[in-house]
Write a protein that holds these residues in place. Sequence first.
Motif: not given
Lengths: 247, 163, 163
Positions: A145-149
């Motif tokens: 999720e962090n990477k996607q953000k």
Amino acid sequence: MNEIDKLDGIEILVNWAKSGEVDPWDVDIVKVTDMFLEKLFEIKQHNLRLTGRTLFFAAVLLKIKSDILEGLDPFKEVPVSSDFIDEHDIDEDFDEDDIYEDIRNTNIVSLENALARRTSTRKNRTRKVTLEDLIKQLRKLEEIENKQKVKRTEEKINTRRSYTHFTPDDILEMAHDEYIEDEIIKLQNTLTKLFESEEIIELNELTKSGMDRVSAYIALLFLASRSRIDLVQDEFYSDLYIIKEVG
Amino acid sequence: MSLKARVEATLFTTGKALTIEEISEIVKAPNEDLEEALLELIMDYSSRDGALEIDDEDGYVIQVKEEYFDIVESLMPIEMSENALKTLSAIAIKQPVLQSDLVNIIGMGVYDHINYLLGKELISKKPKGKSFMIKTTTKFNEYFKLTGDTKTLAQILDIQSKN
Amino acid sequence: MSLKARVEATLFTTGKALTIEEISEIVKAPNEDLEEALLELIMDYSSRDGALEIDDEDGYVIQVKEEYFDIVESLMPIEMSENALKTLSAIAIKQPVLQSDLVNIIGMGVYDHINYLLGKELISKKPKGKSFMIKTTTKFNEYFKLTGDTKTLAQILDIQSKN
């Protein structure tokens, strides 16, 4: 002769026991082995089919006999050994091919017995998911999720740079964006230069200076709202002209 | 927490025959201690009147005693023709073995057996020259073991393929 | 051959929790006799100092005691695919969550995972607009031995990340 024909391996021994030739409770292995081999030769002499089973029994008996003669305990281990084939002293007139043929028959029987099913096999060889497993997954998910953000933010910035796709919200956001201020200054410098030679500039001319149409248009809107320029358009969708604000 | 119990947990969980070295790697204990623990464990199991025992014939494994085999068989049946079983035995004894050599030993029926055994994931085959190299799989080892004097069987198979 | 041992062989081979009825079908014995045999078996196991126990919480199963679970965790694969677990963890932390949002996070595979997890009764789904609202069930909490709601899970995560 017919009687011999029916004899096959263990039946020979059983018949001897029945007839009293061998005492089943006190077997003299050495004697029985010799008797068995004699019988074997007799069968061979009568040119009868020698079955693999008979040969196999002969081999086992010979092994036991040789063990006894050597002073070993033949019953200590299962009397199966690679010595069978070469150890016994079968008469010369035995055709070697015959022996192989018979061993082949014997062995095909034992091939099936070579494999045993394990009783350690179990169904459902998986375990329940533990909280620890679940939490590990959650951590991975967090990372994703962090990477996607980060990726989404980067994409947003890239999109804004060209202003090819924007929504009203985007534009509102842009007003406070330092980036747009840079664009405005850049546009103003370009316009100042162009206004030295022209009084009216067509929008398309601005794109020649390296700005894309949308970016240039947005910057113009801001300049117009600050009363630095006037924008003139005769009809909708027609060419847009930029006029220097007088005074 | 005793080493014996950790070994028991290991054997129960893996469900396949393990060498001392493999157990040692899992429970992180020296071989001598393990040997002692295993011996104790074997004695514990044999002193009970239960259905389970520890077999140490070809590695250590917890298994159901032979007398309760009908239960294992009814819960995990393996359906196989005698001939396919024969081929499987030959593969287990001679592996890795060329498919062409198996044809010499067993005959043409081998092709059908091999396909069947591949489907059951009991053997695997890889191209090798103009034939295929065949060997048994992990699943085979979970379900079967070789009994008796494998060396003798291998030698006899050798004689067969020479003829 | 005692009934107790036959039951033990059954539990060992099946490797999952069985009801009395299921055991009865395998060993062909009446329930009353089975109950007695199971009780004896449970006592046998608990009187030993071994790594195994018989759990009778949700059916009968032979399992490794909790204190040796590190061995089980390292040696035995989990009962669902890693991807299904990923979806389950996303649901657990984001619930209640729209199926469409899950597709955005995990991808199209989510549909299969959701069906699998519904089958295991670990999640429930209700129509909401054009999508479905998904959350974990009581069974989920039981499965993971979570006493409270998923806040507990969030708290556990918090505590862990602080350490």
